[in-house]
Design an enzyme around this catalytic site. Structure first.
Site, PDB file in Angstrom:
ATOM      1  N   GLN A 113       0.820  -1.209   0.000  1.00 32.80           N
ATOM      2  CA  GLN A 113       0.000   0.000   0.000  1.00 32.80           C
ATOM      3  C   GLN A 113       0.852   1.255   0.000  1.00 32.80           C
ATOM      4  OE1 GLN A 113      -3.729   0.426   2.527  1.00 32.80           O
ATOM      5  NE2 GLN A 113      -2.339   1.695   3.708  1.00 32.80           N
ATOM      6  N   ASP A 140      -8.937   2.321  -4.747  1.00 37.30           N
ATOM      7  CA  ASP A 140      -9.651   2.722  -3.533  1.00 37.30           C
ATOM      8  C   ASP A 140     -10.608   3.885  -3.797  1.00 37.30           C
ATOM      9  OD1 ASP A 140     -10.344   2.653  -0.877  1.00 37.30           O
ATOM     10  OD2 ASP A 140      -8.423   3.381  -0.118  1.00 37.30           O
ATOM     11  N   GLU A 148     -16.452   6.869  -3.385  1.00 36.22           N
ATOM     12  CA  GLU A 148     -17.756   7.095  -2.768  1.00 36.22           C
ATOM     13  C   GLU A 148     -17.989   8.534  -2.323  1.00 36.22           C
ATOM     14  OE1 GLU A 148     -14.686   6.323   0.134  1.00 36.22           O
ATOM     15  OE2 GLU A 148     -15.445   4.943  -1.390  1.00 36.22           O
ATOM     16  N   HIS A 200      -4.124  -7.315   5.846  1.00 30.30           N
ATOM     17  CA  HIS A 200      -3.940  -5.869   5.944  1.00 30.30           C
ATOM     18  C   HIS A 200      -3.450  -5.574   7.353  1.00 30.30           C
ATOM     19  CE1 HIS A 200      -4.371  -1.604   5.553  1.00 30.30           C
ATOM     20  NE2 HIS A 200      -5.093  -1.660   4.452  1.00 30.30           N
ATOM     21  N   ASP A 249     -13.489  -0.803   5.203  1.00 38.06           N
ATOM     22  CA  ASP A 249     -12.737  -0.601   6.444  1.00 38.06           C
ATOM     23  C   ASP A 249     -13.515  -1.034   7.680  1.00 38.06           C
ATOM     24  OD1 ASP A 249     -10.950   0.478   4.704  1.00 38.06           O
ATOM     25  OD2 ASP A 249     -11.382   2.557   5.207  1.00 38.06           O
ATOM     26  N   TRP A 270      -0.471  10.744  -1.948  1.00 39.58           N
ATOM     27  CA  TRP A 270      -1.379  10.382  -3.039  1.00 39.58           C
ATOM     28  C   TRP A 270      -0.866  10.958  -4.357  1.00 39.58           C
ATOM     29  CZ3 TRP A 270      -7.126  10.660  -0.977  1.00 39.58           C
ATOM     30  CH2 TRP A 270      -7.262   9.722   0.059  1.00 39.58           C
TER      31      TRP A 270
END
Length: 825
Positions: free
Chosen positions: A403, A526, A529, A674, A605, A419
């Protein structure tokens, strides 16, 4: 109270059966006040959709709505109802065809339906028309009426399309009233720090709160010209004992009878009603706790225990109200409703018919489902160190998922990712050598990205500044001032890609190509939303409906890249690329059509807890509800993700929870770890000899049914059937099965899993369903369970989860043989 239905008897037949296309029929009857019923020609006595006799099935309203938004969490609240037309007349029912131009020309929306359905010319449709009225007994409210039109047409051999359109309101009596405006008000919330990591929220502002002067004048002229309904309600019959399943990936319930289900993509929240964490999360940030209905991947689709099924098309906010024992009421924010009614004789048939229309995922690459996907962070040396340990324990590995490949930075809340989607060579020196070394052992490298870009001014070793590139191209979502909309994300703000812009897809595919050129063979796609509801998009479309579509567009870009990469490789090599070199991505946000574009989903999550709404139990519910809604390939983070380490509230991943979660995920399509949001607070698979040994054991259990997993993945791609299945899919007539939620599930049809989901438990209660005649065999002891409809307490110590196979099943026999060959049994 049911609204009244009035019939125009001179123009309506007392009883008539209409042929609806080639395969369906519609029954009209004036008995008990009049009703409509639709059935399939193969079973004309079995209604798949019907209205309630004597009660209105179409109504509409004009409503002001307030939307509260905070960091990807949304709630819609109706503040003022200007008009409500709940009573209905039926004045005409007619069989029509597109060739009947004189008859068709008077109906709203018919031409649009005709052009979107090429086969319509061969399938006569049925139109019902009339008027809706406000309640004339309420003297203080403005009286109005409006025409409506409902059209039913056959879409294919198992689906009937429906469309409801409402004409503009015609006002009959003017009273002093509030003027209808844009009907939507948005309140956004920010958090303010109080100290010690605690925050409270405050309303920052609102938009679209009131209409302009010009709008007010227009709405008061003549018969309300300029006004329109912004709610449409479709009401129809349900049975008291009818159970409702589906609605996308839901985490708290399997059966939604008695509930009001909103359909809107958003953050699932922290706790989702589990206490005290939800209360604490809401103190930290407004609505951060979520509730039982909040989910990353809802879908306006359901199937029932009576083999009835329906889904809505379009992307408007909608609510399925199942609170009344004899009625379903759909509420859609807009002035039209469009959807489909499905016919199927079993849940398996319904899923196949549904996914035939919305789309299905491709087969997953074999490498992805061959062994453990090891989620790691920490840099090159950390990965190599853990790899050495896993080799010592002979863990079958498919990939390392890194990640933090983009690098990490320290913020107010801890370590967070940069990012900016390129490898950070300071954190991962010798990246290409790592790729090559892992490849020698047939292990892939997987990475992380999302559709947001952070400011890169402070990152020292960047090669590109993707935020500035996107800003220069004008492909970021904009605010009302035409500037990039900076969306808050924990301790920093990000720009969000405008996926409606024609340049965005090509630009981001170049980013993905660079990732693949650097050796990446899979990635987490990812987010998706959180599109703000006051954003300005290139397409000019309403951001509220675009919000639900955004995760589908995000999946589409990723999927197109995967397919294009595969095609280029095939042309270059002169043949299809081997499965070993295929790409894969997985994502959490989705909507109705996401199975068409997404390859693989994960559940987001969850808390590192045993709790029901947002812990290990919710993962099982999410798997099964999503599976009933077309999400065939899904899994969760082993051990959960969300850790809380506040002074008075602590949720840390215990060793026991981690071991039980490994046992659970050994029977999902992907076995992926994870570390969680606070790795140092959690028990990890590499923590000690016990966790490593158990991880190796469960990875081998996962490997032992690979042969069946390949078969099920193929079936999922061809038929839309999920890997993990609620028992309802195979035992729909067993009422005990219908009441199950997270207690147990099937892998395909041949393996029954009863996981331990409670702290300290060493046994479980297994239920053996009524249906096909079979004997279930416990894989560890060999004990057989013969009696259908019986329960039994089964020992399930850590390392030996309660798993059963069918006696005489080829799948069961091979699974047991593989367990023995791997020295597990």
């Amino acid at each position: 109270m049911h609204a009244k239905l009035t019939l125009n008897f001179p123009t309506l037949p007392p009883h008539k059966i209409f042929s609806l296309g080639k395969d369906f029929q519609l029954l009209w009857s004036t008995t008990n006040g009049g009703h409509v019923s639709i059935s399939h020609q193969s079973r004309p006595s079995k209604s798949i959709w019907s209205t309630i006799p004597g009660h209105a099935f179409i109504s509409a309203a004009m409503v002001d709505t307030e939307v509260e938004e905070s960091r990807g969490s949304f709630v819609f609240k109706d503040r003022y109802v200007h008009l409500f037309c709940g009573d209905q007349t039926v004045e005409d029912i007619a069989l029509i065809s597109p060739s009947d131009d004189d008859f068709v020309s008077g109906y709203m929306g018919f031409d649009r339906m005709k052009t979107t359905n090429p086969e319509f010319a061969e399938s006569p449709a049925i139109i019902i028309r009339g008027h809706i009225f406000s309640n004339r007994k309420k003297k203080k409210r403005r009286q109005c009426s409006a025409s409506y039109c409902v059209l039913f047409d056959q879409k294919n051999s198992n689906q009937v399309g429906f469309r409801v359109e409402i004409g503009p309101p015609k006002f009959e009596l003017y009273q002093h009233h509030k003027v209808p405006g844009k009907h939507r008000r948005l309140r956004r919330y920010r958090k303010r720090k109080l100290g010690s990591g605690w925050f409270f929220t405050r309303a920052k502002g609102s938009v679209r709160a009131t209409p302009s002067e010009e709008e007010q004048k227009a709405l008061n002229v003549g018969e309300g010209r300029g006004a329109e309904f912004n709610r449409v309600f479709l009401s129809y019959a349900s049975e008291e004992n009818e159970r409702f399943f589906g609605f996308g990936e839901q985490f708290s319930h399997m059966d939604f009878k008695g509930k009001r289900v909103p359909i809107f993509v958003q953050e699932q929240g922290i706790g989702r009603g589990d206490q005290p964490i939800s209360f604490a999360a809401n103190l930290v940030s407004y609505r951060a706790g979520g509730d039982w209905s909040t989910t990353y991947a809802p879908s306006p689709f359901y199937m029932t225990s009576k083999m009835r099924s329906l889904y809505l098309e379009g992307y408007n906010y909608s609510v399925f109200d199942l609170t009344q024992h004899d009625k379903v009421q759909l509420q859609v924010h807009g002035n039209t409703v469009e959807g489909r009614i499905l016919h199927g004789n079993s849940p398996l048939e319904i899923i196949q018919h549904f996914t035939e229309a919305i789309g299905r995922p491709p087969e997953l690459p074999e490498w992805m489902i061959s062994g453990a996907v090891v989620g790691m962070q920490g840099g090159t040396q950390t990965v190599r160190s853990i790899w050495d340990k896993l080799m010592t324990y002979k863990v079958p590995i498919s990939a390392f998922w890194l990640q933090d490949w983009v690098g990490q930075r320290e913020t107010l809340i801890g370590s967070q990712l940069w990012w900016n989607w390129e490898v950070d060579t300071t954190r991962y020196p010798g990246w290409q050598q790592l790729v090559n070394d892992l490849s020698t052992d047939h292990i892939k490298l997987m990475a992380y990205c999302n559709p947001c870009l952070a400011l890169m001014d402070e990152k020292p070793n960047k090669r590109r500044n993707l935020f500035e590139e996107a800003k220069e191209l004008g492909i970021l979502v904009k605010d009302k001032h035409g500037e990039p909309y900076m969306v808050p994300n924990t301790a920093f703000e990000v720009g969000m890609l405008d996926l409606t812009h024609p340049l965005t897809s090509r630009w981001f595919k170049q980013i993905l190509q660079e990732m693949v050129d650097e050796g990446v063979r899979g990635w987490m796609a990812d987010f998706g939303e959180g599109l703000p509801l006051d954003a300005v998009l290139y397409s000019g479309e309403d951001p509220v409906s675009a919000h639900n579509k955004y995760p589908e567009l995000w999946a589409q870009i990723n999927r197109e890249f995967v397919d294009e990469w595969k095609s280029r490789r095939a042309v270059k090599e002169g043949e299809d690329p081997e499965q070993e070199e295929s790409l894969v991505f997985f994502m959490r946000a989705g909507f109705r059509d996401s199975p068409k574009w997404g390859m693989l989903f994960w559940e987001g999550d969850q808390m590192v807890s045993w709790q029901t709404n947002d812990g290990i139990k919710s993962c099982v519910v999410g798997l099964l509800s999503g599976g009933l809604s077309g999400f065939a390939f899904n899994h969760s983070d082993i051990g959960g993700y969300c850790t809380v380490n506040l002074p008075f509230i602590k949720y840390r991943r215990s060793e026991e929870l981690l071991l039980r979660w490994m046992e659970l995920n050994a029977f999902t399509v992907v076995f992926r770890t994870h570390e969680g949001n606070k790795p140092s607070c959690n028990s990890q698979f590499y923590s000690n000899d016990k966790t490593l040994s158990h991880f190796a054991r469960m990875a081998k259990v996962y490997k032992a049914w690979k042969f069946y997993r390949i078969q099920l993945v193929k079936e999922g791609a061809e038929k839309g059937l999920p890997i993990c299945r609620h028992l309802f899919l195979h035992y729909p007539d067993d009422e005990r099965v219908q009441s199950l939620s997270y207690q147990q599930f099937l892998v395909g049809s041949e393996i029954l899993v009863v996981p331990v989901l409670d702290k300290g438990k060493k046994n479980v209660k297994a239920y053996f369903p009524v249906g096909e005649t079979c004997i279930w065999r416990h894989i560890w002891t060999g004990q057989q369970y013969h009696k259908q409809g019986s329960e039994a307490f089964v020992e399930a110590p850590i390392g030996n989860p309660a798993v059963f196979v069918k006696v005489g099943s080829t799948v069961g026999d091979i699974f047991l043989k593989n367990l023995r060959n791997l020295d597990i049994l």
